[in-house]
Design an enzyme around this catalytic site. Structure first.
Site, PDB file in Angstrom:
ATOM      1  CG  HIS A   1      84.219  16.906 -36.576  1.00 18.92           C
ATOM      2  ND1 HIS A   1      83.984  18.113 -37.189  1.00 18.92           N
ATOM      3  CD2 HIS A   1      82.998  16.327 -36.423  1.00 18.92           C
ATOM      4  CE1 HIS A   1      82.682  18.263 -37.406  1.00 18.92           C
ATOM      5  NE2 HIS A   1      82.065  17.191 -36.943  1.00 18.92           N
TER       6      HIS A   1
ATOM      7  CB  CYS B   1      87.869  21.133 -36.187  1.00 15.87           C
ATOM      8  SG  CYS B   1      86.967  19.560 -36.102  1.00 15.87           S
TER       9      CYS B   1
ATOM     10  CD  GLU C   1      89.831  18.568 -38.493  1.00 15.80           C
ATOM     11  OE1 GLU C   1      89.866  19.142 -39.592  1.00 15.80           O
ATOM     12  OE2 GLU C   1      88.861  17.854 -38.126  1.00 15.80           O
TER      13      GLU C   1
ATOM     14  CB  CYS D   1      84.172  22.168 -39.318  1.00 10.53           C
ATOM     15  SG  CYS D   1      84.258  21.467 -37.644  1.00 10.53           S
TER      16      CYS D   1
END
Length: 157
Positions: A54, A87, A56, A84
Protein backbone atom coordinates in the site's frame (compact mmCIF):
# COMPACT_ATOMS: atom_id res chain seq x y z
CA UNK A 1 9.01 25.69 2.62
CA UNK A 2 6.06 24.09 0.94
CA UNK A 3 2.67 24.15 2.59
CA UNK A 4 0.40 21.26 3.54
CA UNK A 5 -1.71 21.60 0.42
CA UNK A 6 1.34 21.15 -1.81
CA UNK A 7 2.34 17.98 0.01
CA UNK A 8 -1.21 16.63 -0.27
CA UNK A 9 -1.28 17.50 -3.97
CA UNK A 10 1.89 15.43 -4.42
CA UNK A 11 0.25 12.43 -2.70
CA UNK A 12 -2.81 12.86 -4.92
CA UNK A 13 -0.65 13.22 -8.04
CA UNK A 14 1.12 9.97 -7.21
CA UNK A 15 -2.20 8.22 -6.63
CA UNK A 16 -3.44 9.06 -10.11
CA UNK A 17 -0.15 8.71 -12.00
CA UNK A 18 0.85 5.33 -10.58
CA UNK A 19 -2.69 3.93 -10.88
CA UNK A 20 -2.76 4.96 -14.54
CA UNK A 21 0.64 3.30 -15.02
CA UNK A 22 -0.88 0.04 -13.72
CA UNK A 23 0.94 -0.32 -10.41
CA UNK A 24 -2.22 -0.67 -8.32
CA UNK A 25 -5.12 1.25 -6.85
CA UNK A 26 -5.38 5.05 -6.71
CA UNK A 27 -3.39 5.67 -3.55
CA UNK A 28 -0.35 7.86 -2.97
CA UNK A 29 1.55 9.06 0.08
CA UNK A 30 4.48 11.28 1.00
CA UNK A 31 6.51 11.52 4.18
CA UNK A 32 7.61 15.04 5.13
CA UNK A 33 10.28 16.09 7.60
CA UNK A 34 11.35 19.67 8.27
CA UNK A 35 9.26 20.92 5.36
CA UNK A 36 10.87 18.58 2.80
CA UNK A 37 9.61 15.39 1.20
CA UNK A 38 11.65 12.46 2.52
CA UNK A 39 9.87 9.75 0.54
CA UNK A 40 7.09 9.10 -1.92
CA UNK A 41 4.97 5.98 -1.89
CA UNK A 42 2.22 4.55 -4.02
CA UNK A 43 0.03 1.48 -4.20
CA UNK A 44 2.01 -1.26 -5.90
CA UNK A 45 -0.24 -4.24 -5.15
CA UNK A 46 -0.92 -5.25 -8.75
CA UNK A 47 2.60 -4.82 -10.11
CA UNK A 48 4.26 -6.59 -7.18
CA UNK A 49 1.56 -9.16 -6.34
CA UNK A 50 2.07 -8.05 -2.74
CA UNK A 51 -1.16 -7.35 -0.83
CA UNK A 52 0.80 -5.26 1.69
CA UNK A 53 2.25 -2.91 -0.94
CA UNK A 54 0.00 0.00 0.00
CA UNK A 55 1.05 3.62 -0.53
CA UNK A 56 1.52 4.40 3.15
CA UNK A 57 3.57 1.26 3.81
CA UNK A 58 5.68 1.99 0.72
CA UNK A 59 6.32 5.57 1.86
CA UNK A 60 7.13 4.44 5.41
CA UNK A 61 9.63 1.83 4.21
CA UNK A 62 11.35 4.34 1.94
CA UNK A 63 11.44 7.04 4.63
CA UNK A 64 12.84 4.64 7.23
CA UNK A 65 15.59 3.64 4.80
CA UNK A 66 16.36 7.24 3.83
CA UNK A 67 16.50 8.38 7.46
CA UNK A 68 18.10 5.17 8.81
CA UNK A 69 15.44 5.05 11.50
CA UNK A 70 12.26 3.18 12.34
CA UNK A 71 11.13 6.18 14.41
CA UNK A 72 9.41 8.76 12.22
CA UNK A 73 8.05 10.83 15.11
CA UNK A 74 9.49 14.02 13.63
CA UNK A 75 7.70 13.40 10.32
CA UNK A 76 4.24 13.99 8.90
CA UNK A 77 2.42 11.69 6.50
CA UNK A 78 0.24 12.96 3.64
CA UNK A 79 -1.91 10.30 2.03
CA UNK A 80 -4.51 10.50 -0.68
CA UNK A 81 -6.96 8.43 1.38
CA UNK A 82 -7.75 7.71 5.02
CA UNK A 83 -5.49 4.77 5.89
CA UNK A 84 -6.79 1.21 5.90
CA UNK A 85 -6.40 -0.85 9.10
CA UNK A 86 -3.05 -2.30 8.01
CA UNK A 87 -1.62 1.09 7.12
CA UNK A 88 -3.04 2.61 10.28
CA UNK A 89 -1.11 0.04 12.28
CA UNK A 90 2.09 0.86 10.38
CA UNK A 91 1.50 4.58 10.97
CA UNK A 92 1.26 4.05 14.72
CA UNK A 93 4.37 1.83 14.73
CA UNK A 94 6.25 4.57 12.85
CA UNK A 95 5.00 7.16 15.37
CA UNK A 96 4.13 9.93 12.91
CA UNK A 97 3.59 13.38 14.35
CA UNK A 98 0.58 14.10 12.08
CA UNK A 99 -1.34 12.37 9.32
CA UNK A 100 -3.23 14.29 6.63
CA UNK A 101 -5.56 12.48 4.24
CA UNK A 102 -7.70 13.33 1.22
CA UNK A 103 -10.45 10.76 0.61
CA UNK A 104 -12.31 9.06 3.46
CA UNK A 105 -12.75 5.33 3.96
CA UNK A 106 -16.37 5.79 2.84
CA UNK A 107 -15.11 7.37 -0.41
CA UNK A 108 -12.81 4.37 -0.89
CA UNK A 109 -15.65 1.92 -0.27
CA UNK A 110 -17.76 3.61 -2.94
CA UNK A 111 -15.12 2.80 -5.58
CA UNK A 112 -14.49 -0.78 -4.45
CA UNK A 113 -11.91 -0.46 -1.66
CA UNK A 114 -14.04 -1.39 1.34
CA UNK A 115 -12.22 -2.16 4.58
CA UNK A 116 -15.40 -2.60 6.65
CA UNK A 117 -14.83 -6.37 6.87
CA UNK A 118 -11.43 -5.86 8.50
CA UNK A 119 -12.70 -3.24 10.94
CA UNK A 120 -15.55 -5.63 11.85
CA UNK A 121 -13.22 -8.62 12.22
CA UNK A 122 -10.91 -6.77 14.61
CA UNK A 123 -13.84 -6.30 17.00
CA UNK A 124 -14.80 -10.00 17.02
CA UNK A 125 -13.42 -12.61 19.38
CA UNK A 126 -10.80 -14.77 17.65
CA UNK A 127 -13.11 -17.80 17.50
CA UNK A 128 -15.79 -15.77 15.65
CA UNK A 129 -13.59 -14.46 12.83
CA UNK A 130 -14.08 -15.49 9.19
CA UNK A 131 -10.55 -16.87 8.90
CA UNK A 132 -10.09 -19.62 11.50
CA UNK A 133 -7.34 -18.80 13.99
CA UNK A 134 -6.06 -21.00 16.76
CA UNK A 135 -3.15 -20.90 19.12
CA UNK A 136 -0.51 -23.59 18.56
CA UNK A 137 2.62 -24.41 20.60
CA UNK A 138 2.39 -21.43 22.97
CA UNK A 139 5.01 -22.81 25.35
CA UNK A 140 7.53 -23.23 22.53
CA UNK A 141 6.68 -19.81 21.10
CA UNK A 142 7.27 -18.24 24.51
CA UNK A 143 10.97 -19.12 24.21
CA UNK A 144 11.46 -16.22 21.81
CA UNK A 145 9.89 -13.77 24.24
CA UNK A 146 11.90 -15.19 27.13
CA UNK A 147 15.10 -14.71 25.13
CA UNK A 148 14.08 -11.13 24.27
CA UNK A 149 13.35 -10.35 27.89
CA UNK A 150 16.83 -11.57 28.94
CA UNK A 151 18.67 -9.93 26.03
CA UNK A 152 20.87 -7.21 27.50
CA UNK A 153 21.60 -5.74 24.05
CA UNK A 154 18.00 -5.30 22.93
CA UNK A 155 16.90 -1.98 21.57
CA UNK A 156 13.29 -1.12 22.28
CA UNK A 157 11.01 0.16 19.59
Amino acid sequence: MKDRKEFMREAIRLSVEKMEEGFGGPFGAVVVRNGEIVSRGFNNVLASNDPTAHAEVDAIRKASTALSSFDLSDCDLYTSCEPCPMCLGAIYWARFRNVYYGNTREDAARVGFDDALIYDEIEKPIEARKIPMQQLLPEEAKKGFDAWEKNENKKGY
